[in-house]
Design an enzyme around this catalytic site. Structure first.
Site, short mmCIF file in Angstrom:
data_model
loop_
_atom_site.label_atom_id
_atom_site.label_comp_id
_atom_site.label_asym_id
_atom_site.label_seq_id
_atom_site.Cartn_x
_atom_site.Cartn_y
_atom_site.Cartn_z
N CYS A 70 0.85 -1.19 0.00
CA CYS A 70 0.00 0.00 0.00
C CYS A 70 0.88 1.25 0.00
O CYS A 70 1.91 1.30 0.67
CB CYS A 70 -0.89 -0.01 1.24
SG CYS A 70 -2.02 1.38 1.30
N CYS A 74 0.50 4.75 7.04
CA CYS A 74 -0.14 4.54 8.36
C CYS A 74 0.84 3.75 9.24
O CYS A 74 1.21 2.61 8.91
CB CYS A 74 -1.44 3.77 8.20
SG CYS A 74 -2.50 4.48 6.90
N CYS A 77 0.53 0.01 10.35
CA CYS A 77 0.00 -0.97 9.40
C CYS A 77 1.07 -1.87 8.78
O CYS A 77 2.06 -1.41 8.22
CB CYS A 77 -0.80 -0.27 8.31
SG CYS A 77 -1.65 -1.46 7.24
N CYS A 114 -16.86 -8.94 5.41
CA CYS A 114 -16.18 -7.65 5.29
C CYS A 114 -14.91 -7.82 4.45
O CYS A 114 -14.06 -8.64 4.79
CB CYS A 114 -15.78 -7.29 6.71
SG CYS A 114 -15.72 -5.61 7.04
N CYS A 145 -19.77 -5.61 3.67
CA CYS A 145 -19.00 -4.46 4.13
C CYS A 145 -17.70 -4.45 3.33
O CYS A 145 -17.14 -5.52 3.07
CB CYS A 145 -18.71 -4.61 5.62
SG CYS A 145 -17.63 -3.33 6.28
N CYS A 205 -19.35 2.58 8.96
CA CYS A 205 -18.60 1.83 9.97
C CYS A 205 -17.32 2.62 10.18
O CYS A 205 -16.48 2.69 9.29
CB CYS A 205 -18.31 0.42 9.46
SG CYS A 205 -17.20 -0.51 10.54
N ARG A 277 -17.83 -2.48 17.87
CA ARG A 277 -17.16 -3.74 17.55
C ARG A 277 -15.84 -3.85 18.27
O ARG A 277 -14.97 -2.97 18.13
CB ARG A 277 -16.95 -3.91 16.05
CG ARG A 277 -16.28 -5.26 15.75
CD ARG A 277 -16.22 -5.63 14.28
NE ARG A 277 -17.55 -5.64 13.72
CZ ARG A 277 -17.95 -4.80 12.77
NH1 ARG A 277 -17.12 -3.92 12.28
NH2 ARG A 277 -19.17 -4.85 12.31
N1 SAM Z 1 -6.67 0.54 3.23
C1 SAM Z 1 -7.93 0.84 3.77
C2 SAM Z 1 -7.90 2.02 4.69
O1 SAM Z 1 -6.90 2.26 5.34
O2 SAM Z 1 -8.92 2.70 4.79
C3 SAM Z 1 -8.62 -0.31 4.44
C4 SAM Z 1 -7.88 -1.31 5.28
S1 SAM Z 1 -7.19 -0.76 6.82
C5 SAM Z 1 -6.22 -2.14 7.24
C6 SAM Z 1 -8.57 -0.73 7.94
C7 SAM Z 1 -8.32 -0.30 9.37
O3 SAM Z 1 -7.74 -1.36 10.10
C8 SAM Z 1 -7.39 0.86 9.60
O4 SAM Z 1 -7.99 2.09 9.39
C9 SAM Z 1 -7.05 0.68 11.09
O5 SAM Z 1 -7.98 1.36 11.91
C10 SAM Z 1 -7.17 -0.84 11.28
N2 SAM Z 1 -5.84 -1.44 11.49
C11 SAM Z 1 -4.90 -1.62 10.54
N3 SAM Z 1 -3.79 -2.16 11.07
C12 SAM Z 1 -4.01 -2.32 12.39
C13 SAM Z 1 -3.25 -2.82 13.48
N4 SAM Z 1 -2.00 -3.25 13.31
N5 SAM Z 1 -3.80 -2.85 14.71
C14 SAM Z 1 -5.07 -2.42 14.88
N6 SAM Z 1 -5.85 -1.93 13.90
C15 SAM Z 1 -5.34 -1.87 12.66
FE1 SF4 Z 2 -2.77 1.21 3.42
FE2 SF4 Z 2 -2.71 0.03 5.80
FE3 SF4 Z 2 -3.06 2.65 5.65
FE4 SF4 Z 2 -5.03 1.02 4.83
S1 SF4 Z 2 -4.26 1.22 6.91
S2 SF4 Z 2 -4.25 2.85 3.78
S3 SF4 Z 2 -3.81 -0.67 4.02
S4 SF4 Z 2 -1.21 1.53 5.00
#
Ligand code: SAM
Ligand code: SF4
Ligand code: DTB
Length: 332
Positions: A70, A74, A77, A114, A145, A205, A277
């Site tokens: 990606c 973040c 992530c 989802c 979802c 959500c 959730r």
């Molecule tokens: N890429 C898309 C986005 O960021 O909107 C969708 C997938 S992203 C993985 C969805 C959510 O998962 C993130 O916004 C975050 O809140 C949660 N998330 C991701 N990695 C995580 C982690 N290591 N621990 C807890 N929550 C996590």
């Molecule tokens: Fe990409 Fe992870 Fe951020 Fe979603 S949460 S935009 S998958 S880096």
């Protein structure tokens, strides 16, 4: 604060029930966080019982339809291309694989499926393929979802017409702390996507992550943002950070689990009709901690042995926990 302080007599505008508030001040929310634990949980649980069946928990199953590489940064992530993590990048799954996975989830008692994609935003042919996935999963009789990143004008309507029930897009943290977590998209970008989802008539959500080194005030600020949206999100995922080796958040100080419970309780009071959730992080939680989360107002979990890229308690562990607590899966 009195036990009924959360309920105002003012009616709200729009389709929401009388009594929901959208004007929470940071001080009011701080005061809730500071209540003695038993008072806070009592107040939250009373509201939970008033608006939800306290002995029923909804199960959603997650599938990563496009994993890794990606472009976003973040810092929690595993799927960001910027960090060296255990995740191997994969292309968008085929329709057949998605249908097979949704049928498995349905067999295991999940009522919502989802699908998550590691994209900044869905585009072109990839977007069209996800639309077909939504149509197919909806055709199996499940709630749908997706979480695909930021949406442009018109995309939420296309997803809605294919049968999308919920769009997940988290604000993740407070407006003040946000810049410490993500720099490649703004807090306002996220609110704009949420507005597109809302105005298309798709259920929202939206929640965030706890345990990223944020302060209690940040947790209050995140909940304040959610509660003061024009309509409360129908679903509010509260994730405990899953620390992934290779990400900047790896090695953060762990959040006190009781503070996680408090945050659920405050969310319950601010948004009494929303489904909260208990999302990521359950793998590291004791039964006792999860039980407190359900008491405080959590009414939904992700089921299955994997979230997107990290482990989750499997069906057997959840069945055992549900039996011990006398909980039933919604729709079972
Ligand atoms: N890429 C898309 C986005 O960021 O909107 C969708 C997938 S992203 C993985 C969805 C959510 O998962 C993130 O916004 C975050 O809140 C949660 N998330 C991701 N990695 C995580 C982690 N290591 N621990 C807890 N929550 C996590
Ligand atoms: Fe990409 Fe992870 Fe951020 Fe979603 S949460 S935009 S998958 S880096
Ligand atoms: C949400 O708030 N939590 C889910 C879902 N929305 C998509 C994702 C949790 C991901 C946890 C880390 C992982 O497995 O990669």
């Amino acid at each position: 604060m009195q036990a009924n302080a959360a309920i105002s007599n003012n009616s709200t505008t729009g389709a929401e029930a009388v009594g929901l508030r959208h004007d929470w001040s940071r001080d009011e929310i701080r005061a809730l966080f500071e209540l003695p634990f038993n008072d806070l949980l009592f107040q939250a649980h009373l509201l939970h019982r008033r608006h939800h069946n306290p002995n029923e928990v909804q199960k959603s199953t997650l599938l990563s339809i496009k994993t890794g590489s990606c472009s976003e940064d973040c810092s929690y992530c595993s799927q960001s291309a910027r960090y060296d993590t255990h995740v191997e990048a994969e292309r968008l799954l085929g329709l057949d694989e998605v249908i097979a996975s949704a049928m498995d989830a349905r067999r295991n008692g999940a009522t919502r499926f989802c699908m998550g994609a590691a994209w900044r935003s869905p585009k072109g042919r990839n977007f069209d393929r996800v639309v077909e996935m939504v149509r197919a999963v909806k055709g199996l009789g499940m709630e749908t979802c997706v979480t695909l990143g930021m949406l442009e004008d018109g995309q939420a309507e296309i997803l809605r017409d294919a049968g999308l029930d919920y769009y997940n897009h988290n604000i993740d943290t407070s407006p003040e702390y946000y810049g410490e977590v993500i720099t490649t998209r703004t807090f306002q970008d996220r609110l704009d996507t949420l507005e597109r989802v809302r105005s298309a008539g798709v259920n929202v959500c939206c929640g965030g992550i706890l345990g990223m080194g944020e302060t209690r005030d940040d947790r209050a600020g995140m909940l304040q943002t959610l509660a003061n949206l024009e309509s409360h999100p129908e679903s509010v995922p509260l994730n405990m950070l899953v620390q992934v080796e290779g990400t900047p958040m790896f090695g953060s100080d762990e959040l006190d689990p009781l503070e996680f419970v408090r945050t659920i309780a405050v969310a319950r009071i601010l948004m009494p009709e929303s489904t909260l959730r208990l999302s990521a992080g359950r793998e590291a939680m004791s039964d006792e901690l999860q039980a407190l989360c359900f008491f405080a107002g959590a009414g939904s979990i992700f089921s299955g042995a994997e979230l997107l890229t990290t482990p989750n308690p499997g069906e057997d562990a959840d069945d055992t926990l549900f039996n011990k607590l006398g909980l039933a899966a919604e729709g079972a």
